[in-house]
Design an enzyme around this catalytic site. Structure first.
Site, short mmCIF file in Angstrom:
data_model
loop_
_atom_site.label_atom_id
_atom_site.label_comp_id
_atom_site.label_asym_id
_atom_site.label_seq_id
_atom_site.Cartn_x
_atom_site.Cartn_y
_atom_site.Cartn_z
N LEU A 1 30.15 52.15 38.20
CA LEU A 1 30.75 52.56 39.60
C LEU A 1 31.85 51.70 40.39
CD1 LEU A 1 27.71 54.10 41.55
CD2 LEU A 1 29.35 55.29 41.10
N ASP A 2 32.70 52.28 40.61
CA ASP A 2 33.57 51.35 41.67
C ASP A 2 32.42 50.26 42.05
OD1 ASP A 2 35.78 52.38 40.28
OD2 ASP A 2 36.36 53.16 42.77
N SER A 3 33.07 49.03 42.20
CA SER A 3 32.68 47.86 43.07
C SER A 3 31.77 48.49 44.35
CB SER A 3 33.19 46.61 42.50
OG SER A 3 33.95 46.22 43.17
N ALA A 4 32.88 48.77 45.10
CA ALA A 4 32.78 48.84 46.68
C ALA A 4 31.66 49.76 46.80
CB ALA A 4 34.16 49.21 47.12
N THR A 5 31.83 50.65 45.89
CA THR A 5 30.67 52.34 45.77
C THR A 5 29.10 51.76 45.11
OG1 THR A 5 32.19 53.39 45.10
CG2 THR A 5 29.69 54.60 44.83
#
Length: 250
Positions: A75-79
């Site tokens: 997952l993207d770090s922000a997600t």
């Protein structure tokens, strides 16, 4: 019951464990799925070294036993939300292939700025990925990689920040930044998106609500597992809506 303890980041936790060796973890927003090469001190899912060739975390537990945890997807770090990992290398390879073959059912929740437009359930776009200033950027184009998502309006609410809507998104493809770009194209920018979002609104929400994150959450995964030593099974895991979403929706 999980067979051993994981050295998880303090904001992450175990959602579920299956005796075949499959784990469902909940990753917090702002935490990397794995550290970037050459940056081992970055905040990532586990507080242990990561082997990029084998795509796994390695550590020794309190008994001196060497442990390995294989990352199945990212997952993207922000997600925030569900990440699948496995302590069994063969099961990890098989499940990675299931992701590659689009055999995994994935569901996300996204909080967006809503302008009253109709939300059609089937989204299909062509996406092009490029690098700008050393960072990945994705845009829609006439040609490129096909991106398909099923979108549903779950809830909308009049708030001090305007009308916000909670969308349930089921991507049928796994393109980089797919959901963020497809939402932005339809004038439904995801709250907190610092690349494709409404930057002025993001700053206002962060200042007044103290909620400074990307409002995109991997809420559900459904996968068919076929272990070598037992019958195949369907495993479904779910992560609830984060508190920050409820705080903005009221």
């Amino acid at each position: 019951m999980q067979p051993f303890k994981l050295p998880l980041d303090k904001a992450c936790n175990v959602i579920d464990y299956h005796p075949s060796g499959l784990w469902a973890l909940e990753k917090a927003s702002g935490v990397l799925s794995h550290p970037n090469p050459g940056k081992p001190r970055e905040r990532s899912l586990l507080k242990s070294p990561f082997d990029f060739d084998k795509e796994c975390y390695n550590w020794s537990d309190q008994t001196g036993t060497n442990r390995h945890l294989f990352l199945i997807h990212r997952l993207d770090s922000a997600t925030s939300g569900i990440l699948l990992v496995s302590d069994c290398p063969s099961l990890a390879r098989q499940t990675r292939q299931a992701f590659a073959n689009r055999e995994i059912e994935k569901t996300y929740l996204a909080l967006v700025h809503y302008s009253g437009q109709s939300i059609r359930s089937h989204w299909q776009d062509c996406l092009e990925k490029h690098t700008l200033g050393g960072k990945i950027r994705v845009n829609t184009a006439r040609s490129g990689s096909k991106a398909i998502t099923e979108a549903f309006l779950e809830q909308k609410k009049y708030t001090q920040f305007g009308v916000l809507a909670l969308l349930r998104l089921s991507p049928k493809t796994g393109r980089t930044h797919q959901l963020r770009v497809q939402c932005a194209k339809r004038r439904l920018p995801i709250i907190g998106d610092r690349t494709y979002g409404n930057f002025q609104l993001n700053r206002k929400i962060a200042r007044l609500s103290n909620c400074d994150r990307l409002f995109l959450h991997a809420t559900k995964l459904k996968v068919k597992i076929e272990p070598s030593d037992q019958a195949s099974f369907i495993w479904e895991v779910e992560s609830p809506l984060p508190r920050a979403f409820g705080k903005l929706l009221g």
